[in-house]
Design a protein around this motif. Structure first.
Motif, short mmCIF file in Angstrom:
data_model
loop_
_atom_site.label_atom_id
_atom_site.label_comp_id
_atom_site.label_asym_id
_atom_site.label_seq_id
_atom_site.Cartn_x
_atom_site.Cartn_y
_atom_site.Cartn_z
N ASN A 19 0.95 -1.09 -0.21
CA ASN A 19 0.14 -0.30 -0.32
C ASN A 19 1.01 1.45 0.19
N GLU A 38 11.45 3.05 4.40
CA GLU A 38 10.62 1.58 4.99
C GLU A 38 12.25 1.51 5.80
N MET A 46 3.71 -7.06 4.75
CA MET A 46 3.19 -7.77 5.68
C MET A 46 3.68 -8.76 4.40
N PHE A 58 -0.11 -15.98 -1.93
CA PHE A 58 -1.16 -16.54 -2.85
C PHE A 58 -1.28 -14.72 -2.61
#
Ligand SMILES: Cc1cc2nc3c(=O)[nH]c(=O)nc-3n(C[C@H](O)[C@H](O)[C@H](O)COP(=O)(O)OP(=O)(O)OC[C@H]3O[C@@H](n4cnc5c(N)ncnc54)[C@H](O)[C@@H]3O)c2cc1C
Lengths: 519, 401
Positions: A19, A38, A46, A58
């Motif tokens: 995001n 970061e 995550m 997935f």
């Protein structure tokens, strides 16, 4: 304050998860000078434990609207074909779902296949009705037509309403009924309890604390059926995260790793920049935080928020319930009748809805489930560090803070429970394990900073959704502090690898900049 | 004078018995003095509405000196390194400018800028504040203080309070050996260890409030009582003070505004601007609760306006509806009284903002006359708040009367 129009407006985005990166690209595409900071040493948040490895399995709903901002097409992502799902059954009659085909492992047709397909088709229809809600800030309900913003919200709502009106009359009634019911009832009304019913219910509870009978679970189920099937990125989540980060950089975004946000600079009731752990300050007109609401509030300091807002954020429920277990295996395990179809498939260890309900219970008492449910992925190793084969399991519902504490014994008990349950289907499994690594929700919190290690940063429940996400009064990505925006999974529409909260938040922030309004 | 002894002075219903009400530290003296046996519930404490005749008590406030037990008032202590930040985060005024040893009248608001309560804030030291108010605020103070380094204590039961009000009140202090000639309005002094005296009050006249531990309460009462014997000192109940405070133009929670945390209907909330207290909002200071909402409110015309009305005639306008230009209903009286000293018939009224700025207002007053309601339409004029504001209230040193 009017912005200096000779200079590009500057934004800092906190966090290089999906995001943060989507938000950064969205802003950069609109001429904003964006830096992403970061804390971890790589991208993915995550998805990757902030660059430390692999957490996710997935991708099913990396949204086209977010990809468009990143300048990526689905083909650029290195996502393979839809993976098959194998439902492990207690009686050994495992079920294989491959697209529309549903059969037992031995090839015999499944008696409930038609009912299952009908239910999925219905879910997809309803999900399509809700889809417009995911790509915009939640409607400002009740604001009326007092201003232009209110008007466009109403138009948005009308579009959702239109979608609803396009459904046949019976389906419309059914939609409203279903929305207010729960996943367990919805599924059990249509299918006898068993692996097939459980596979749908599992989609509703994965990542959350709610049990299948809780209100709001249907909405989670519908969100997850809005996208396509599950796909596994080539090279794993780390590779996918690198591709997304690369796309953001190609948009002109600067990403700084090993850079920890330590404080938000505020002056004259407006964000002026971001202070790093090193003491360096990056000046910026706005800060978009992909962290949870509480860590974001702490970065700015409670002094900048009304007591009611602090109280709501304090009250957010965000104890994670998903753990990840990684096993290095001496060779590929075998399951009777599934040889050759095991590698890379999505295995569900959730034999029935009743079993899921039982697995959800212990967490209420801070206990570790004796019979957990899990999504399992087994991949052959590349002969390198991961060994000949690798098994990973996303395990539900694991307490964030068990009564007994996360002692070595507690960790071993959970690993043993998962290995034991899988061992009934793969008899040789325990003997194949050469190394085992467990990431509890608390470990995930330490790795990524996500509150409670929660999949969605905050439980996606009826009282923490839509206009109440992350909290009432801040549901349109703007925190009440001018210049500070929420752009992570804690904001609408929530977690999963979608990129939507980031993209939506950036659009809201860009619109605010465009007006040159400081509010 | 019967209109003074009206029934509707208190925002709380009258309680017929003392059942379930706590005694204040002054209760033995109050009980001994009560001839009216007219008690009320003030924050769960037994409190006199009147001890004797309300009119006598009222005139004692204006001509002599009076004692009123304010112990039921909620009192909170905020101390610690972040005390100033926390209190400044709470209230709309700038507390940084309040020096130790001074008191300020303050308001505080919710996130929408609606008034939660008003009260007096005592700065007892650089990191030490006491807040006195009508409504319970313990939980709210903790919400405000979350994330800050302060301690919050509910001192309501640990501090007895006595209001000594009226033109001879300083003379009473002097006679009791507690003279404070240099104490200015809103000042705090500690003439004896454990006895804090502030020059504050609700009467609009010269007056003091005395604060001490409950153990010393009766001794203090007796000391003042003896000292005040020749100075007309009288113990009073709430009803007389209520007349005085309307005359002085002071609003009261539950009458002029509904504290937003108690209101079930959000639309009943009022901003400081609507209450005519915009001057107590300091938008220049750092963020405080409701600041952003208040800035928005300040930028637009308030929906309603609390005003003081001068009403023709002598009929008590309590609860009267107010009309603008004939039949258009524009608001209602929130508190009303025949002001005996100013000799005016006045009322606080909440009116539509437009009506509040124009002439042609009329109050519809109903009076019960021997079993029949009589309706009067009396013309009303908006006047400056506070028809009783004598210079003697502010003179330092206080004059002798
Ligand atoms: C075990 C697990 C498995 C999952 N599996 C899947 C899956 O298979 N499919 C799926 O769709 N979803 C999955 N999810 C959910 C999905 O990963 C998340 O919902 C999504 O990645 C959230 O992305 P985000 O960008 O909002 O936040 P995050 O990914 O949490 O990103 C936040 C970033 O901020 C960084 N950060 C934190 N504090 C600071 C600071 N002070 N300064 C600078 N940076 C900071 C963090 O390091 C992190 O990189 C899984 C979640 C978990 C917990």
């Amino acid at each position: 304050m009017a912005f200096d129009h000779n200079r590009r407006p500057r934004a800092v985005v906190i966090g290089a998860g999906v995001n943060g990166l989507a938000a950064a690209a969205t802003l950069a595409a609109r001429g904003v000078d964006v830096t992403v900071v970061e804390r971890g040493r790589g991208p993915g948040g995550m998805m990757t434990g902030a660059g430390q490895g692999e957490l996710g399995h997935f991708v099913w709903n990396l949204h086209p609207a977010a990809l468009a901002e990143l300048g990526l097409g689905a083909a650029d992502l290195g996502l393979g074909a839809e993976v098959a799902t194998v439902l492990l059954a207690a009686d050994g009659r495992h079920v294989v779902i491959e697209g529309e085909a549903i059969s037992f492992a031995d090839g015999t047709p499944h008696p409930d296949a038609a009912a299952y397909r009908a239910l999925r088709a219905r879910l997809a229809r309803f999900a399509a009705v809700l889809a417009p809600l995911a790509t915009a800030a939640p409607p400002r309900l009740g604001s009326g037509m007092l201003n232009r913003a209110g008007l466009s919200d109403l138009a948005q709502l009308a579009r959702t309403g239109l979608g609803l009106r396009r459904l046949p009359r019976d389906a419309r009634r059914e939609f409203l009924r279903v929305l207010l019911s729960n996943a367990a009832d919805l599924v059990r009304d249509e299918l006898p309890d068993g692996p097939l019913a459980a596979s749908l219910v599992f989609d509703a509870i994965l990542g959350g604390r709610a049990a299948p009978g809780a209100p709001g679970t249907v909405l989670a189920l519908l969100w997850r059926h809005a996208g396509g099937g599950r796909r596994r990125p080539a090279g794993g989540m780390a590779a996918l995260a690198r591709r997304i980060a690369g796309a953001a950089e190609a948009r002109g975004v600067t990403i700084r790793y090993d850079a920890t946000a330590a404080g938000i600079e505020v002056e004259g009731d407006r964000v002026r920049g971001l202070r790093l752990g090193s003491g360096e300050v990056i000046a910026a007109e706005m800060v978009l935080s992909s962290l949870g609401a509480m860590p974001t509030l702490r970065l700015a300091g409670p002094a900048h928020f009304d007591a009611e807002a602090c109280r709501r954020i304090r009250g957010l429920r965000c104890e994670g319930t998903t753990a990840r277990l990684d096993l290095r295996l001496a060779e590929m395990p075998r399951i009777e009748g599934l040889d050759g179809r095991l590698a890379g498939a999505r295995l569900l260890l959730a034999p029935s809805v009743a079993a899921i309900e039982a697995a959800c219970r212990p967490v209420k008492y801070g206990a570790i489930p004796a019979s957990p449910v899990a999504e399992v992925l087994i991949e052959p190793g590349d002969g390198g560090a991961e060994g000949p084969a690798h098994l990973s399991a996303l395990v539900q519902h694991v307490p964030y803070a068990p009564e007994c504490g996360w002692t070595e014994a507690a960790r071993e008990a959970l690993a043993a429970a998962v290995i034991g349950a899988l061992g009934t289907h793969m008899p040789g499994l325990p003997g194949l394990v050469t190394e085992s690594r467990l990431a509890t929700p608390r470990d995930i919190e330490t790795m990524t900073g996500a509150p409670g290690g929660h999949w969605h940063h905050a439980e996606l429940a009826a009282d923490q959704m839509l206009t109440l996400r992350p909290v009432n009064g801040m549901a349109r990505y703007a925190s009440s502090l001018p210049g500070l925006w929420f752009c992570g999974a804690g904001a609408h529409p929530g977690g999963d690898i979608t990129g939507l909260p980031g993209r939506n938040a950036a659009l809201a922030a860009a619109a605010d900049l465009g007006q040159g309004v400081t509010r | 004078m019967n209109r003074i002894a009206r029934e509707t002075v208190s925002p709380r219903p009258r309680v017929p018995s003392r059942e379930g009400l706590a005694d204040t530290p002054f209760e033995p003296r109050l009980r001994a003095l009560s001839t009216a046996e007219d008690w009320m519930d003030w924050s769960g404490c037994l409190s006199p509405r009147a001890l004797g005749a309300v009119e006598t008590e009222y005139f004692a406030i204006r001509n002599q000196a009076t004692l009123f037990d304010v112990s039921p008032m909620h009192k909170y202590r905020v101390t610690g390194p972040d005390a100033e930040r926390v209190v400044n985060r709470l209230v709309t005024r700038d507390v940084a400018r309040l020096a130790p040893g001074r008191v300020a009248y303050v308001l505080w608001c919710d996130e929408d800028g609606m008034v939660i309560d008003d009260g007096t804030l005592f700065r007892l030291g650089p990191q030490d504040f006491r807040l006195c108010c009508q409504e319970r605020q313990f939980a709210w103070l903790h919400d405000i203080a979350w994330g800050f380094d302060v301690a919050i204590a509910d001192e309501t039961g640990d501090v007895a309070g006595l209001a000594l009000q009226g033109p001879t009140s300083h003379a009473v202090l002097e006679a009791a050996g507690l003279a404070l000639p240099d104490l200015r309005p809103f000042g705090i002094a500690e003439p004896e260890p454990g006895l804090v005296i502030s020059r504050t009050g609700f009467s609009g006249d010269l007056g003091y409030e005395l604060w001490l531990r409950p153990e010393g309460a009766l001794a203090l009462w007796d000391r003042l009582w003896v000292a005040g014997a020749d100075l007309g000192l009288r113990a009073i109940g709430f009803a007389a003070l209520d007349i005085a405070r309307i005359e002085a133009g002071f609003i009261m929670a539950g009458a002029e505004f509904q504290p937003i945390h108690r209101a079930l209907r959000p639309s009943r909330g009022r901003t400081p601007f609507e209450l005519g207290l915009g001057h107590l909002v300091d938008p220049g200071k750092p963020h405080f609760n409701g600041r952003r909402a208040l800035l928005r409110e300040a930028a637009r015309t308030p929906r309603r306006q609390l005003v003081m009305l001068d009403i023709e005639g002598t009929k008590d306008a309590s609860g009267a509806l107010v009309y603008h230009r004939g039949r258009r209903e524009a608001g209602h009286a929130t508190s009303a009284v025949w002001a005996p000293t100013a000799k005016r018939n006045i009322a606080f009224a909440e009116l539509d903002a437009r009506a509040a700025r124009s002439a042609g207002l009329r109050a519809e007053i109903y009076t019960l006359k021997e079993g029949r309601w009589e309706r009067t339409m009396a013309s009303a004029t908006v006047i400056d708040r506070g028809v009783f504001r004598p210079p003697r209230a502010r003179a330092t040193p206080p004059g002798r009367f």
